[in-house]
Write an enzyme that holds these catalytic residues in place. Sequence first.
Site, PDB file in Angstrom:
ATOM      1  N   ALA A  81       0.744   2.094   4.441  1.00  0.00           N
ATOM      2  CA  ALA A  81      -0.232   2.954   5.130  1.00  0.00           C
ATOM      3  C   ALA A  81       0.265   4.393   5.275  1.00  0.00           C
ATOM      4  O   ALA A  81      -0.089   5.080   6.231  1.00  0.00           O
ATOM      5  CB  ALA A  81      -0.584   2.370   6.500  1.00  0.00           C
ATOM      6  N   ARG A  82       1.062   4.834   4.293  1.00  0.00           N
ATOM      7  CA  ARG A  82       1.587   6.212   4.304  1.00  0.00           C
ATOM      8  C   ARG A  82       2.484   6.509   5.516  1.00  0.00           C
ATOM      9  O   ARG A  82       2.732   7.666   5.836  1.00  0.00           O
ATOM     10  CB  ARG A  82       0.452   7.250   4.275  1.00  0.00           C
ATOM     11  CG  ARG A  82      -0.472   7.117   3.068  1.00  0.00           C
ATOM     12  CD  ARG A  82      -0.088   8.104   1.970  1.00  0.00           C
ATOM     13  NE  ARG A  82      -1.026   8.073   0.851  1.00  0.00           N
ATOM     14  CZ  ARG A  82      -0.898   7.289  -0.209  1.00  0.00           C
ATOM     15  NH1 ARG A  82       0.128   6.451  -0.302  1.00  0.00           N
ATOM     16  NH2 ARG A  82      -1.761   7.351  -1.196  1.00  0.00           N
ATOM     17  N   LEU A  83       2.919   5.458   6.194  1.00  0.00           N
ATOM     18  CA  LEU A  83       3.794   5.673   7.359  1.00  0.00           C
ATOM     19  C   LEU A  83       5.243   5.637   6.879  1.00  0.00           C
ATOM     20  O   LEU A  83       6.044   4.790   7.284  1.00  0.00           O
ATOM     21  CB  LEU A  83       3.509   4.609   8.436  1.00  0.00           C
ATOM     22  CG  LEU A  83       2.058   4.669   8.940  1.00  0.00           C
ATOM     23  CD1 LEU A  83       1.765   3.548   9.913  1.00  0.00           C
ATOM     24  CD2 LEU A  83       1.789   6.029   9.598  1.00  0.00           C
TER      25      LEU A  83
END
Length: 199
Positions: free
Chosen positions: A177-179
């Site tokens: 999640a692009r984290l």
Amino acid sequence: MNTGAMYQEAVATTQALLTEAAQSGEPEPTAMTLATVDAQGRVSARIVLLKQFDERGAVFYTNCESDKAAQLAAHPQAALCLHWKMLRGGIQVRVEGRVERTSAAESDAYFATRPRDSQIGAWASLQSQTLPARIDLDARIAQFEHQFAAKSVPRPPHWGGYRVVPDLIEIWYGQRARLHERVRYECVDGLWTKRLLYP
Ligand SMILES: Cc1cc2nc3c(=O)[nH]c(=O)nc-3n(C[C@H](O)[C@H](O)[C@H](O)COP(=O)(O)O)c2cc1C
């Protein structure tokens, strides 16, 4: 000379990732973007190969009369970026710092390990200059093959290494999640620090 436990951790982690990347099936695990700046502040970037990485810094080799070399002479500061897509969830390593030339002995030792064709190429290529036609390069290759026939090829005086002496090393681990996880090691007032950054 960079020292301290935090700097050693940054170097050791990068070295371990380079080894892992080489074993992970990455097609060019040592290919990295090299960004330089000219005297007017204009930025250029291109790919070069990382040939050595240790406590002293990150070494690449090139033509010392090329555009990048002129930029580094005007502004001896560079940024490097490695990316390994196939490693874990994707990993990026950024290295920034001042740039110095490697010693003649170090450049000689590396040049001697290069394939003969690459050694001849280093003599023949006027890197970054206008090439009127491909046959002009072929003619220069033939000229230096003749000049060094049955001899070992010495390092050209205009070819050598540059070392980026880090004042920043950031390791970026791709996460869901692009984290992503960003671990930044940085030299602040002579002391290496480590912190996380928002992705
Ligand atoms: C995968 C790859 C590896 C490269 N490795 C080097 C290298 O180690 N040294 C080098 O001088 N050029 C290398 N090049 C060529 C450079 O990207 C660039 O074209 C050249 O150095 C001239 O750059 P300049 O005109 O900005 O000086 C490589 C290119 C690629 C695509």
